[in-house]
Design an enzyme around this catalytic site. Structure first.
Site, mmCIF file in Angstrom:
data_model
loop_
_atom_site.group_PDB
_atom_site.id
_atom_site.type_symbol
_atom_site.label_atom_id
_atom_site.label_comp_id
_atom_site.label_asym_id
_atom_site.label_seq_id
_atom_site.Cartn_x
_atom_site.Cartn_y
_atom_site.Cartn_z
ATOM 1 N NE ARG A 93 6.740 7.666 -7.919
ATOM 2 C CZ ARG A 93 7.037 6.512 -8.516
ATOM 3 N NH1 ARG A 93 7.488 6.513 -9.760
ATOM 4 N NH2 ARG A 93 6.906 5.369 -7.889
ATOM 5 C CD GLU A 144 1.786 6.983 -11.768
ATOM 6 O OE1 GLU A 144 1.623 7.866 -10.918
ATOM 7 O OE2 GLU A 144 2.460 5.949 -11.557
#
Length: 539
Positions: A88, A489
């Site tokens: 990621r 997030e």
């Protein structure tokens, strides 16, 4: 029942659960293990520390042409979730900027510390931070305002492709940044800060406006699924169960709102029960900012099944067409006949109609080939921008954040109050990650900062004096739950604007305006060191 769980909930509870299981096995009695705060600090993993390096090419107008990034993830003594976290970080090394030629390499490093793990953003923040530091460095090299450089390189609204092959469509990056720059008087404040810095020998101010483009979906594709179970009772009350866990983030409230909206009843009629695998099996983690997206859609699917049954029964009772049947205000009506929701459920029960349904959802369109590093790992992008101003004392390195203006794209918000709370908290948490929360490790790999006396998290006194949060009113183009967007997030990375503003403030001490190299967290000690080095810098 869980408390906050910003990533560590995924794997770090397993060793202690195993110890409890052993105790229970040998004694035949229930057992519980509670770590002291100091043991918790020492024995559980933290966000992966990263080191980064880049080589970048650009033209005289500041247009990015090519970039090569190398990342080193410090994993600890075991991989834990390191592979996916490093992935990621690689996905988000571009943040909001299009580069036609980009190469990214990430190394997973074995170290002698505790095994590090997931934490809010799951590697994304480390990638975004490396990108934004690079953009400030390029702006210095070209003598461009950092905002201008960023605006020149944003992904366009249509057609630009990421380094992993996903096309970026309708990402409102330019809209967010120009709106925030205008509302926050960026140009006017930049001039005022330059004037202030010339007049004050020991105080310096800095300003930064940075974007965030964060991909929403699990990068492990099979996790992008969810189930739900809904029971209707004859008094009109509704039992709701789904695969998401509540950690204070408001997930149960949001999914309950979906169910209440679909049946047209008051929220007080919904009873949302704690997640249990004997009701919804094989649940995915409540992570990747996907809790509302996945479980909201699974609950919606169950609602549709039950509404179809109730609608058909209503038509059997009163005639009419299904398209005319409306569920609203705890009533069911076809325009001419109306009955209460509870009466309709009671009638359906007497007619031997099932009042229970499961629901299921899997995220469409996503795919990714790890061998070729190409695909569409994310269903959509959640975007945001932050405009932050700081003031530092060059004699001590102390500083404070005076202004923070945040603008977040949340689609058509399921609950604006919850979303604002997530944005405020995420920003402060991200600010703490980059400024005060320093982890110090001994030569033997043991953690030395074991409690709040040595590990400083942000307190209310660290919050900006001027703090605004705005939501961009723009429905998600993808068919998410009521066209909303994830908000868990992405706001964490808005705190990167504070770090960039600190570098900007210290750069004003340097005769050539070069932003300093400051490792994170940018503690007062590191700011003081950077100030001292800047005063003696030679171009």
């Amino acid at each position: 029942r869980m408390g906050g769980g910003f990533g560590g909930k995924e794997t770090q509870a397993a060793p202690w659960a195993i110890l409890c299981a052993l105790a229970t096995y040998h004694t035949g009695r229930p057992s519980r293990l509670r770590l002291s705060r100091e043991d918790d600090f020492c024995l559980t993993g933290k966000r992966h520390p990263f080191s980064s390096q880049y080589t970048v090419g650009f033209d005289t107008d500041g247009k990015l042409l090519a970039a090569e990034h190398t990342l080193w993830a410090h994993c600890g003594y075991s991989p834990d979730l390191s592979d996916a976290i490093a992935d990621r970080a690689m996905f988000h090394i571009d943040n909001a900027y299009y580069v036609p030629n980009r190469t990214v390499t990430a190394h997973r490093n074995f170290t002698h510390t505790v095994s590090h793990t997931a934490y809010r953003g799951f590697g994304g923040p480390q990638g975004v931070l490396a990108c934004e530091a690079m953009m400030d460095d390029i702006a210095y090299a070209l003598k461009l305002d950092p905002l201008e450089l960023r605006l020149r390189n944003l992904y366009g609204e249509h057609g630009d492709t990421t380094h992993y092959g996903q096309t970026v469509n309708n990402a409102p990056l330019k809209m967010l940044m120009t709106t925030l720059a205008e509302q926050g008087r960026y140009a006017e404040r930049r001039e005022a800060i330059n004037a202030f810095n010339q007049q004050h020998p020991y105080k310096r101010r800095g300003l930064a406006l940075t974007p965030v483009k964060f991909g929403i979906s699990f990068t492990v594709s099979h996790l992008n699924q969810a189930g739900a179970l809904i029971h209707l009772y004859t008094d009109g009350s509704i039992h709701l169960n789904h695969g998401g866990t509540e950690m204070g983030q408001g997930l149960f409230r949001k999914v309950s709102q979906v169910v209440a909206h679909e049946f047209g009843v008051d929220l007080s009629q919904i009873r949302s029960m704690a997640t249990r695998t004997d009701k919804v099996p094989n649940t995915s983690p409540t992570a990747a900012s996907s809790g509302s997206d996945l479980n909201g859609m699974a609950a919606l699917d169950a609602c549709h099944t039950l509404k179809k049954r109730l609608t058909e029964h209503f038509i059997d009772l009163h005639g009419g067409d299904s398209k005319d049947v409306i569920f609203a205000n705890s009533q069911v009506s076809n325009g001419s006949v109306e009955m209460s929701f509870s009466d309709l459920v009671q009638s359906a029960y007497l007619a031997r109609i099932s009042l229970s349904s499961t629901g299921f959802y899997r995220t469409p369109k996503i795919h990714y080939d790890r061998q070729t590093a190409k695909g569409r790992p994310f269903y959509y992008y959640a975007c945001g921008a932050a405009l932050c101003e700081v003031e530092i004392d060059t004699l001590t390195g102390e500083y404070h954040v005076s202004h923070a203006d945040l603008l977040q794209d949340v689609g058509r918000s399921l609950n604006p109050d919850i979303d604002r709370g997530q944005i405020e908290g995420g920003f402060i948490q991200g600010m703490g990650w980059l400024t005060t929360e320093e982890l110090v490790w001994g030569d033997d790999g043991r953690l030395l900062t074991r409690g709040p006396a040595t590990y400083k998290i942000p307190a209310i006194g660290d919050a900006p004096e001027h703090f605004t949060v705005s939501l961009l009113d723009r429905p998600n183009d993808e068919a998410t739950i009521y066209h909303s967007k994830a908000v868990g997030e992405p706001p964490f990375m808005l705190g990167i604007a504070v770090y960039c503003a600190l570098r900007n403030a210290v750069a004003s001490l340097n005769a050539n305006g070069r932003p300093p190299q400051i490792d994170t967290p940018a503690t007062a000690e590191r700011i003081l060191k950077a100030c001292q080095e800047a005063k003696h810098a030679v171009d």
